[in-house]
Motif scaffolding. Sequence first.
Motif, PDB file in Angstrom:
ATOM      1  N   GLU A   1       0.845  -1.203   0.000  1.00  0.00           N
ATOM      2  CA  GLU A   1       0.000   0.000   0.000  1.00  0.00           C
ATOM      3  C   GLU A   1       0.875   1.247   0.000  1.00  0.00           C
ATOM      4  O   GLU A   1       0.675   2.173  -0.783  1.00  0.00           O
ATOM      5  N   PHE A   2       1.854   1.231   0.867  1.00  0.00           N
ATOM      6  CA  PHE A   2       2.747   2.379   0.985  1.00  0.00           C
ATOM      7  C   PHE A   2       3.457   2.641  -0.339  1.00  0.00           C
ATOM      8  O   PHE A   2       3.558   3.759  -0.802  1.00  0.00           O
ATOM      9  N   ARG A   3       3.923   1.549  -0.941  1.00  0.00           N
ATOM     10  CA  ARG A   3       4.693   1.702  -2.179  1.00  0.00           C
ATOM     11  C   ARG A   3       3.808   2.270  -3.286  1.00  0.00           C
ATOM     12  O   ARG A   3       4.242   3.119  -4.059  1.00  0.00           O
ATOM     13  N   LYS A   4       2.561   1.806  -3.328  1.00  0.00           N
ATOM     14  CA  LYS A   4       1.615   2.273  -4.336  1.00  0.00           C
ATOM     15  C   LYS A   4       1.394   3.781  -4.190  1.00  0.00           C
ATOM     16  O   LYS A   4       1.525   4.537  -5.140  1.00  0.00           O
ATOM     17  N   ASN A   5       1.102   4.192  -2.963  1.00  0.00           N
ATOM     18  CA  ASN A   5       0.851   5.619  -2.701  1.00  0.00           C
ATOM     19  C   ASN A   5       2.063   6.466  -3.023  1.00  0.00           C
ATOM     20  O   ASN A   5       1.955   7.548  -3.573  1.00  0.00           O
ATOM     21  N   ASN A   6       3.212   5.963  -2.658  1.00  0.00           N
ATOM     22  CA  ASN A   6       4.444   6.700  -2.858  1.00  0.00           C
ATOM     23  C   ASN A   6       4.741   6.876  -4.336  1.00  0.00           C
ATOM     24  O   ASN A   6       5.156   7.932  -4.780  1.00  0.00           O
ATOM     25  N   THR A   7       4.466   5.829  -5.133  1.00  0.00           N
ATOM     26  CA  THR A   7       4.692   5.890  -6.573  1.00  0.00           C
ATOM     27  C   THR A   7       3.738   6.904  -7.209  1.00  0.00           C
ATOM     28  O   THR A   7       4.147   7.712  -8.033  1.00  0.00           O
ATOM     29  N   ASN A   8       2.466   6.869  -6.778  1.00  0.00           N
ATOM     30  CA  ASN A   8       1.475   7.802  -7.313  1.00  0.00           C
ATOM     31  C   ASN A   8       1.839   9.245  -7.035  1.00  0.00           C
ATOM     32  O   ASN A   8       1.787  10.083  -7.920  1.00  0.00           O
TER      33      ASN A   8
ATOM     34  N   LYS B   1       4.564  10.470  -9.187  1.00  0.00           N
ATOM     35  CA  LYS B   1       4.131  10.798 -10.545  1.00  0.00           C
ATOM     36  C   LYS B   1       3.489  12.179 -10.562  1.00  0.00           C
ATOM     37  O   LYS B   1       3.702  12.965 -11.469  1.00  0.00           O
ATOM     38  N   ALA B   2       2.688  12.454  -9.538  1.00  0.00           N
ATOM     39  CA  ALA B   2       1.938  13.696  -9.482  1.00  0.00           C
ATOM     40  C   ALA B   2       2.836  14.896  -9.188  1.00  0.00           C
ATOM     41  O   ALA B   2       2.747  15.919  -9.837  1.00  0.00           O
ATOM     42  N   LYS B   3       3.674  14.725  -8.171  1.00  0.00           N
ATOM     43  CA  LYS B   3       4.510  15.865  -7.762  1.00  0.00           C
ATOM     44  C   LYS B   3       5.970  15.547  -8.033  1.00  0.00           C
ATOM     45  O   LYS B   3       6.310  14.674  -8.818  1.00  0.00           O
ATOM     46  N   LYS B   4       6.813  16.251  -7.316  1.00  0.00           N
ATOM     47  CA  LYS B   4       8.241  15.974  -7.386  1.00  0.00           C
ATOM     48  C   LYS B   4       8.514  14.709  -6.566  1.00  0.00           C
ATOM     49  O   LYS B   4       7.670  14.273  -5.795  1.00  0.00           O
ATOM     50  N   PRO B   5       9.687  14.137  -6.735  1.00  0.00           N
ATOM     51  CA  PRO B   5       9.981  12.945  -5.934  1.00  0.00           C
ATOM     52  C   PRO B   5       9.669  13.182  -4.459  1.00  0.00           C
ATOM     53  O   PRO B   5      10.216  14.084  -3.827  1.00  0.00           O
ATOM     54  N   GLY B   6       8.729  12.431  -3.942  1.00  0.00           N
ATOM     55  CA  GLY B   6       8.224  12.659  -2.591  1.00  0.00           C
ATOM     56  C   GLY B   6       9.174  12.171  -1.519  1.00  0.00           C
ATOM     57  O   GLY B   6       9.877  11.182  -1.685  1.00  0.00           O
ATOM     58  N   LYS B   7       9.176  12.875  -0.434  1.00  0.00           N
ATOM     59  CA  LYS B   7       9.935  12.430   0.740  1.00  0.00           C
ATOM     60  C   LYS B   7       9.126  11.362   1.462  1.00  0.00           C
ATOM     61  O   LYS B   7       7.910  11.442   1.525  1.00  0.00           O
ATOM     62  N   ASN B   8       9.811  10.409   1.952  1.00  0.00           N
ATOM     63  CA  ASN B   8       9.157   9.332   2.690  1.00  0.00           C
ATOM     64  C   ASN B   8       8.821   9.817   4.092  1.00  0.00           C
ATOM     65  O   ASN B   8       9.671   9.937   4.941  1.00  0.00           O
ATOM     66  N   THR B   9       7.539  10.115   4.295  1.00  0.00           N
ATOM     67  CA  THR B   9       7.166  10.737   5.566  1.00  0.00           C
ATOM     68  C   THR B   9       6.901   9.722   6.666  1.00  0.00           C
ATOM     69  O   THR B   9       6.990  10.036   7.834  1.00  0.00           O
TER      70      THR B   9
ATOM     71  N   GLY C   1       8.620   7.180   7.419  1.00  0.00           N
ATOM     72  CA  GLY C   1       9.829   6.581   7.954  1.00  0.00           C
ATOM     73  C   GLY C   1      10.053   5.178   7.438  1.00  0.00           C
ATOM     74  O   GLY C   1      11.053   4.550   7.697  1.00  0.00           O
ATOM     75  N   LEU C   2       9.122   4.684   6.653  1.00  0.00           N
ATOM     76  CA  LEU C   2       9.253   3.348   6.082  1.00  0.00           C
ATOM     77  C   LEU C   2       9.879   3.425   4.696  1.00  0.00           C
ATOM     78  O   LEU C   2       9.485   4.244   3.901  1.00  0.00           O
ATOM     79  N   ILE C   3      10.830   2.584   4.458  1.00  0.00           N
ATOM     80  CA  ILE C   3      11.353   2.497   3.101  1.00  0.00           C
ATOM     81  C   ILE C   3      11.206   1.038   2.678  1.00  0.00           C
ATOM     82  O   ILE C   3      12.135   0.262   2.704  1.00  0.00           O
ATOM     83  N   PRO C   4       9.974   0.673   2.323  1.00  0.00           N
ATOM     84  CA  PRO C   4       9.752  -0.726   1.973  1.00  0.00           C
ATOM     85  C   PRO C   4      10.529  -1.065   0.703  1.00  0.00           C
ATOM     86  O   PRO C   4      10.726  -0.218  -0.155  1.00  0.00           O
ATOM     87  N   GLU C   5      10.937  -2.283   0.611  1.00  0.00           N
ATOM     88  CA  GLU C   5      11.670  -2.641  -0.585  1.00  0.00           C
ATOM     89  C   GLU C   5      11.457  -4.097  -0.953  1.00  0.00           C
ATOM     90  O   GLU C   5      11.110  -4.917  -0.136  1.00  0.00           O
ATOM     91  N   ASP C   6      11.691  -4.329  -2.207  1.00  0.00           N
ATOM     92  CA  ASP C   6      11.614  -5.675  -2.753  1.00  0.00           C
ATOM     93  C   ASP C   6      13.013  -6.235  -2.840  1.00  0.00           C
ATOM     94  O   ASP C   6      13.951  -5.528  -3.132  1.00  0.00           O
ATOM     95  N   ILE C   7      13.113  -7.506  -2.628  1.00  0.00           N
ATOM     96  CA  ILE C   7      14.382  -8.133  -2.841  1.00  0.00           C
ATOM     97  C   ILE C   7      14.315  -8.805  -4.207  1.00  0.00           C
ATOM     98  O   ILE C   7      13.357  -9.522  -4.482  1.00  0.00           O
ATOM     99  N   GLY C   8      15.252  -8.536  -5.060  1.00  0.00           N
ATOM    100  CA  GLY C   8      15.225  -9.135  -6.386  1.00  0.00           C
ATOM    101  C   GLY C   8      15.300 -10.642  -6.295  1.00  0.00           C
ATOM    102  O   GLY C   8      16.372 -11.215  -6.162  1.00  0.00           O
ATOM    103  N   GLU C   9      14.132 -11.236  -6.313  1.00  0.00           N
ATOM    104  CA  GLU C   9      14.085 -12.660  -6.025  1.00  0.00           C
ATOM    105  C   GLU C   9      13.630 -13.467  -7.228  1.00  0.00           C
ATOM    106  O   GLU C   9      12.641 -13.115  -7.850  1.00  0.00           O
ATOM    107  N   GLU C  10      14.312 -14.539  -7.527  1.00  0.00           N
ATOM    108  CA  GLU C  10      14.007 -15.526  -8.557  1.00  0.00           C
ATOM    109  C   GLU C  10      13.733 -14.943  -9.932  1.00  0.00           C
ATOM    110  O   GLU C  10      12.802 -14.183 -10.108  1.00  0.00           O
TER     111      GLU C  10
END
Length: 340
Positions: free
Chosen positions: A311-318, A321-329, A331-340
């Motif tokens: 959810e966080f990643r979706k909102n952050n991406t949106n 797109k809308a504004k300038k690169p958003g700051k992560n407010t 405090g979460l920096i969710p990430e994917d691990i390049g898996e398989e």
Amino acid sequence: MNLIVIDLEWNQSASGAENTVPELPFEIIEIGAVKYGEGGKLVSEFSELIRPRVYRKMHNYTSKLVHLQMEELEKGDFFEKVAERFFKWCGPDYLLVTWGPGDIPVLQQNLKYFEVPLINDGPVAFVDAQKLFNLSEEKQTKNRRNLEYAVDHFGITKDIPFHRAFSDAYYTAQVLKKLLDKDPELIKFESFDTTIPPLDKEHEVRIVFPTYEKFISRVYENRDKAFKDRETLATRCYVCGKRAKRKIRWFSMGDRRYYCLSECEEHGLMKGKIVMHPCSDPEGVFLIKVLRLVSEKEAAVVEKRFNKVREFRKNNTNSRKAKKPGKNTSGLIPEDIGEE
Ligand SMILES: [Zn+2]
């Protein structure tokens, strides 16, 4: 194999952090131990004071708690000599038992600093009687009890004062006996000290406990290299050894912890957890992975966490797109691990 119940007392810089030797934040001043024999019989005792060379003034806390003065310690021998006698006394095949996880790292640091052979040049297996007490008597592992609490809990006679190395080793042995009398299998729940992490594949640790599997990886240059190793992210069922099918891929909430959810056809849902540990000598990271079969309820917690990240990643991406690169407010920096 000899079970050696050990307790250490140590001193630290009396004049604060700026006078702390980084390689030796705590200098051992006393080693006390008992050899734990068949049925909890105390076979033999070890108790020696150590003459300090790094911190020659007693830290307030140490003198108050341990009731040891520098004059007394001056009568002791140097660490190398005492350590040599101690390990000779332990015998060639032994397993250390402590109250809590604090003693083994301090022992390893002192051995390294004074150039005495280490207990092991990789992770050290030991038995944490405090952890066993929690597992057996408290049915939880978060809130740890002190030794006197456990002694009172079992109604053990308090015939010698606490907070000296020998007496604390003695009481730890008494508590251990009560625990093992109730359930001898408890001794299998070994802990691992990673003051010296595995430097190569040979020193890696993989151990299957009755309810989970633990893996301690070797040191990698950095996190990305660690994740490139197939073994890091692998989730095989530790009961049958078959590949468990991934249900939720590895993800993180933005800290050093990573989670996933898999399912073994035969044994059910399995939670994976990786904690990344930085390491300074050599510089890099190693990871501790725990795989555990879980209930649907526990699995739902992982799923909820994953959805939050998504959810966080979706909102952050949106918003990006809308504004300038958003700051992560958040405090979460969710990430994917390049898996398989
Ligand atoms: Zn299985």
